[in-house]
Every structure is written in structure tokens, then in C-alpha cells.
Scaffold this motif. Structure first.
Motif, PDB file in Angstrom:
ATOM      1  N   SER A 125     -14.345   5.117  -5.507  1.00 50.98           N
ATOM      2  CA  SER A 125     -13.824   3.875  -4.454  1.00 50.98           C
ATOM      3  C   SER A 125     -12.525   3.866  -4.289  1.00 50.98           C
ATOM      4  CB  SER A 125     -14.267   2.538  -5.435  1.00 50.98           C
ATOM      5  OG  SER A 125     -15.794   2.623  -5.533  1.00 50.98           O
ATOM      6  N   ASN A 126     -12.237   3.188  -3.181  1.00 50.98           N
ATOM      7  CA  ASN A 126     -10.658   3.095  -2.983  1.00 50.98           C
ATOM      8  C   ASN A 126     -10.662   1.448  -2.550  1.00 50.98           C
ATOM      9  OD1 ASN A 126     -11.258   5.944  -1.695  1.00 50.98           O
ATOM     10  ND2 ASN A 126      -9.175   5.791  -2.104  1.00 50.98           N
ATOM     11  N   LEU A 127      -9.829   0.603  -3.313  1.00 54.61           N
ATOM     12  CA  LEU A 127      -9.305  -0.634  -3.139  1.00 54.61           C
ATOM     13  C   LEU A 127      -8.179  -0.779  -1.950  1.00 54.61           C
ATOM     14  CD1 LEU A 127      -9.386  -3.716  -3.523  1.00 54.61           C
ATOM     15  CD2 LEU A 127      -7.735  -3.328  -5.317  1.00 54.61           C
ATOM     16  N   VAL A 128      -8.470  -1.180  -0.812  1.00 58.57           N
ATOM     17  CA  VAL A 128      -7.653  -1.211   0.363  1.00 58.57           C
ATOM     18  C   VAL A 128      -7.110  -2.665   0.698  1.00 58.57           C
ATOM     19  CG1 VAL A 128      -7.531  -0.685   3.025  1.00 58.57           C
ATOM     20  CG2 VAL A 128      -8.783   0.754   1.509  1.00 58.57           C
ATOM     21  N   ALA A 129      -5.699  -2.657   0.827  1.00 59.10           N
ATOM     22  CA  ALA A 129      -4.932  -3.981   0.814  1.00 59.10           C
ATOM     23  C   ALA A 129      -4.348  -4.027   1.929  1.00 59.10           C
ATOM     24  CB  ALA A 129      -4.339  -4.229  -0.564  1.00 59.10           C
ATOM     25  N   ALA A 130      -3.952  -5.195   2.573  1.00 58.92           N
ATOM     26  CA  ALA A 130      -3.416  -5.357   3.809  1.00 58.92           C
ATOM     27  C   ALA A 130      -2.605  -6.908   3.687  1.00 58.92           C
ATOM     28  CB  ALA A 130      -4.120  -5.480   4.813  1.00 58.92           C
ATOM     29  N   GLU A 131      -1.306  -6.765   4.136  1.00 59.19           N
ATOM     30  CA  GLU A 131      -0.478  -7.927   4.008  1.00 59.19           C
ATOM     31  C   GLU A 131       0.732  -7.866   4.830  1.00 59.19           C
ATOM     32  OE1 GLU A 131       0.752 -11.107   0.551  1.00 59.19           O
ATOM     33  OE2 GLU A 131       0.716  -9.075   0.018  1.00 59.19           O
ATOM     34  N   ASN A 132       1.147  -8.678   5.464  1.00 55.05           N
ATOM     35  CA  ASN A 132       2.452  -8.735   6.317  1.00 55.05           C
ATOM     36  C   ASN A 132       2.466  -7.608   7.247  1.00 55.05           C
ATOM     37  OD1 ASN A 132       3.595 -10.970   4.825  1.00 55.05           O
ATOM     38  ND2 ASN A 132       4.379  -9.623   3.356  1.00 55.05           N
ATOM     39  N   GLY A 133       1.268  -7.203   7.946  1.00 64.08           N
ATOM     40  CA  GLY A 133       1.248  -6.262   8.946  1.00 64.08           C
ATOM     41  C   GLY A 133       1.202  -5.129   8.555  1.00 64.08           C
ATOM     42  N   LYS A 134       0.897  -4.780   7.188  1.00 65.97           N
ATOM     43  CA  LYS A 134       0.879  -3.265   6.740  1.00 65.97           C
ATOM     44  C   LYS A 134      -0.425  -3.285   6.021  1.00 65.97           C
ATOM     45  CE  LYS A 134       5.569  -2.945   6.135  1.00 65.97           C
ATOM     46  NZ  LYS A 134       6.684  -2.542   5.929  1.00 65.97           N
ATOM     47  N   ILE A 135      -0.872  -1.952   5.843  1.00 62.75           N
ATOM     48  CA  ILE A 135      -2.289  -1.737   4.984  1.00 62.75           C
ATOM     49  C   ILE A 135      -2.071  -0.511   4.234  1.00 62.75           C
ATOM     50  CG2 ILE A 135      -3.211  -0.447   7.053  1.00 62.75           C
ATOM     51  CD1 ILE A 135      -6.036  -1.622   6.132  1.00 62.75           C
ATOM     52  N   TRP A 136      -2.731  -0.401   3.164  1.00 61.95           N
ATOM     53  CA  TRP A 136      -2.409   0.779   2.076  1.00 61.95           C
ATOM     54  C   TRP A 136      -3.663   0.798   1.153  1.00 61.95           C
ATOM     55  CZ3 TRP A 136      -0.008  -3.840   2.095  1.00 61.95           C
ATOM     56  CH2 TRP A 136       0.070  -4.483   0.858  1.00 61.95           C
ATOM     57  N   VAL A 137      -3.581   1.980   0.553  1.00 64.01           N
ATOM     58  CA  VAL A 137      -4.778   1.995  -0.693  1.00 64.01           C
ATOM     59  C   VAL A 137      -4.089   1.408  -2.038  1.00 64.01           C
ATOM     60  CG1 VAL A 137      -6.041   3.522  -2.148  1.00 64.01           C
ATOM     61  CG2 VAL A 137      -5.820   3.911   0.259  1.00 64.01           C
ATOM     62  N   GLU A 138      -4.525   0.430  -2.590  1.00 64.88           N
ATOM     63  CA  GLU A 138      -3.936  -0.282  -3.591  1.00 64.88           C
ATOM     64  C   GLU A 138      -4.375   0.492  -4.833  1.00 64.88           C
ATOM     65  OE1 GLU A 138      -2.176  -3.946  -5.518  1.00 64.88           O
ATOM     66  OE2 GLU A 138      -2.277  -3.314  -3.601  1.00 64.88           O
ATOM     67  N   GLU A 139      -5.710   0.863  -5.073  1.00 66.91           N
ATOM     68  CA  GLU A 139      -6.229   1.265  -6.104  1.00 66.91           C
ATOM     69  C   GLU A 139      -7.261   2.362  -5.789  1.00 66.91           C
ATOM     70  OE1 GLU A 139      -7.868  -1.320  -8.841  1.00 66.91           O
ATOM     71  OE2 GLU A 139      -5.979  -2.385  -9.274  1.00 66.91           O
ATOM     72  N   ALA A 140      -7.395   3.558  -6.943  1.00 68.87           N
ATOM     73  CA  ALA A 140      -8.361   4.722  -6.235  1.00 68.87           C
ATOM     74  C   ALA A 140      -9.078   5.491  -7.319  1.00 68.87           C
ATOM     75  CB  ALA A 140      -7.674   5.842  -5.301  1.00 68.87           C
ATOM     76  N   ASP A 141     -10.175   5.653  -7.563  1.00 65.72           N
ATOM     77  CA  ASP A 141     -10.883   6.492  -8.610  1.00 65.72           C
ATOM     78  C   ASP A 141     -10.441   7.815  -8.555  1.00 65.72           C
ATOM     79  OD1 ASP A 141     -12.024   4.045  -9.175  1.00 65.72           O
ATOM     80  OD2 ASP A 141     -14.121   4.809  -8.354  1.00 65.72           O
ATOM     81  N   CYS A 142      -9.855   8.297  -7.492  1.00 66.19           N
ATOM     82  CA  CYS A 142      -9.590   9.840  -7.630  1.00 66.19           C
ATOM     83  C   CYS A 142      -8.569  10.078  -8.496  1.00 66.19           C
ATOM     84  CB  CYS A 142      -9.266  10.207  -6.054  1.00 66.19           C
ATOM     85  SG  CYS A 142      -7.546   9.573  -5.403  1.00 66.19           S
ATOM     86  N   PRO A 143      -8.546  11.552  -8.980  1.00 65.83           N
ATOM     87  CA  PRO A 143      -7.769  11.929 -10.164  1.00 65.83           C
ATOM     88  C   PRO A 143      -6.486  12.116  -9.777  1.00 65.83           C
ATOM     89  CG  PRO A 143      -9.291  13.903  -9.470  1.00 65.83           C
ATOM     90  CD  PRO A 143      -9.749  12.454  -8.689  1.00 65.83           C
ATOM     91  N   ASP A 144      -6.086  12.600  -8.386  1.00 64.77           N
ATOM     92  CA  ASP A 144      -4.809  12.729  -8.059  1.00 64.77           C
ATOM     93  C   ASP A 144      -3.631  11.542  -7.535  1.00 64.77           C
ATOM     94  OD1 ASP A 144      -5.634  12.295  -5.621  1.00 64.77           O
ATOM     95  OD2 ASP A 144      -5.492  14.502  -5.128  1.00 64.77           O
ATOM     96  N   GLN A 145      -4.454  10.369  -7.253  1.00 59.66           N
ATOM     97  CA  GLN A 145      -3.805   9.181  -6.631  1.00 59.66           C
ATOM     98  C   GLN A 145      -2.961   9.378  -5.445  1.00 59.66           C
ATOM     99  OE1 GLN A 145      -4.385   5.831  -8.220  1.00 59.66           O
ATOM    100  NE2 GLN A 145      -6.267   7.221  -8.819  1.00 59.66           N
ATOM    101  N   ILE A 146      -3.138  10.371  -4.694  1.00 62.03           N
ATOM    102  CA  ILE A 146      -2.132  10.699  -3.499  1.00 62.03           C
ATOM    103  C   ILE A 146      -2.174   9.763  -2.369  1.00 62.03           C
ATOM    104  CG2 ILE A 146      -1.671  12.370  -1.625  1.00 62.03           C
ATOM    105  CD1 ILE A 146      -2.366  14.646  -3.496  1.00 62.03           C
ATOM    106  N   CYS A 147      -3.327   9.234  -2.247  1.00 64.40           N
ATOM    107  CA  CYS A 147      -3.520   8.030  -1.355  1.00 64.40           C
ATOM    108  C   CYS A 147      -2.992   6.655  -1.709  1.00 64.40           C
ATOM    109  CB  CYS A 147      -4.995   7.802  -1.096  1.00 64.40           C
ATOM    110  SG  CYS A 147      -5.792   7.357  -2.500  1.00 64.40           S
ATOM    111  N   VAL A 148      -2.930   6.519  -2.903  1.00 67.76           N
ATOM    112  CA  VAL A 148      -2.109   5.264  -3.376  1.00 67.76           C
ATOM    113  C   VAL A 148      -0.630   5.605  -3.256  1.00 67.76           C
ATOM    114  CG1 VAL A 148      -1.546   3.944  -5.438  1.00 67.76           C
ATOM    115  CG2 VAL A 148      -3.845   4.646  -5.122  1.00 67.76           C
ATOM    116  N   LYS A 149      -0.070   6.602  -3.596  1.00 68.04           N
ATOM    117  CA  LYS A 149       1.103   7.080  -3.541  1.00 68.04           C
ATOM    118  C   LYS A 149       1.930   7.216  -2.263  1.00 68.04           C
ATOM    119  CE  LYS A 149       0.808   9.781  -7.970  1.00 68.04           C
ATOM    120  NZ  LYS A 149       1.010  11.017  -8.463  1.00 68.04           N
TER     121      LYS A 149
END
Length: 124
Positions: free
Chosen positions: A68-92
Motif C-alpha cells: 500500500s501507498n498512502l498518498v497525500a495532497a495539500e497546497n497544490g502538491k502531491i506526494w507519497v506519505e507512507e509506503a509498505d515497500c522496503p526501500d521507501q524511495i517513493c516517500v523520499k
């Protein structure tokens, strides 16, 4: 043409130019038509107009692998807040922009596009 007519015409022209400049400025800042497209396993599952998000928006996307990926958006931006993947590259990666945010283990892609296909922000 009388002096007061010329002044009035110049004032109208100045107002028109200011309105045009405001529209161009809003478009360049993503205030209109900035859409985040979220794909999971190659299928578009959500599109979110970032300029219309008021406050914080978030949702979880779960892929076939169960990750799973928790995706968040605020102030015109969007990002991956949390992820189950081991490397966390998407969060970083931080917010999506010119480059998309990608979670390879979950096959999730968040990209910024102009306009959209008419989907809403609900996972499908």
C-alpha cells in the motif's frame, strides 16, 4: 479625440493587460488545470485537481501484491506519505513535479498533467 476619452481608453487598456497578466500568472503557477494522475499497475485509478484541494487530501492505494501507498495532497502538491515497500524511495522523492513519483514495488505512479480525463479523486 478629447483628453478625457484618451485617458479612459488608456485605463481600459491597462485593466485588460492586468487581467491578462493575472490569468497567465495563475496558469504558470498551476492554479488552473494542474491535475495529478495516479496510476496503479498501469491503470489510471484517480485524477485530482490540485488547485481544488482545500486543506489536506489523502487516500491509500493497494496494489495486487498487497503493498500500500498512502498518498497525500495539500497546497497544490502531491506526494507519497507512507509506503509498505522496503526501500521507501517513493516517500523520499517528495512531491511530484516535473518528474513523477514512482513506487516500483507497488507499480504506483503519480504524475502531474495539464487537464485530465474527467476521473475524480476516488480509487476505482
Amino acid at each position: 479625440m478629447k483628453a478625457h476619452a484618451k485617458i479612459g481608453l488608456l485605463a481600459l487598456l491597462a485593466l485588460a493587460l492586468m487581467a491578462l497578466a493575472a490569468v497567465l500568472l495563475l496558469r504558470s503557477q498551476g492554479g488552473s488545470g494542474t491535475v495529478a494522475r495516479i496510476s496503479l499497475d498501469g491503470k489510471v485509478v484517480a485524477e485530482l485537481d490540485l488547485s481544488a484541494v482545500e486543506g489536506r487530501w489523502e487516500t491509500t492505494f493497494t496494489g495486487r501484491s498487497g503493498l500500500s501507498n498512502l498518498v497525500a495532497a495539500e497546497n497544490g502538491k502531491i506526494w507519497v506519505e507512507e509506503a509498505d515497500c522496503p526501500d521507501q524511495i517513493c516517500v523520499k522523492q517528495g512531491p511530484a513535479g516535473a518528474a513523477p513519483v514512482i513506487c516500483l514495488p507497488n507499480k504506483l505512479i503519480i504524475e502531474i498533467v495539464e487537464g485530465g480525463d474527467g476521473l475524480d479523486a476516488q480509487a476505482g
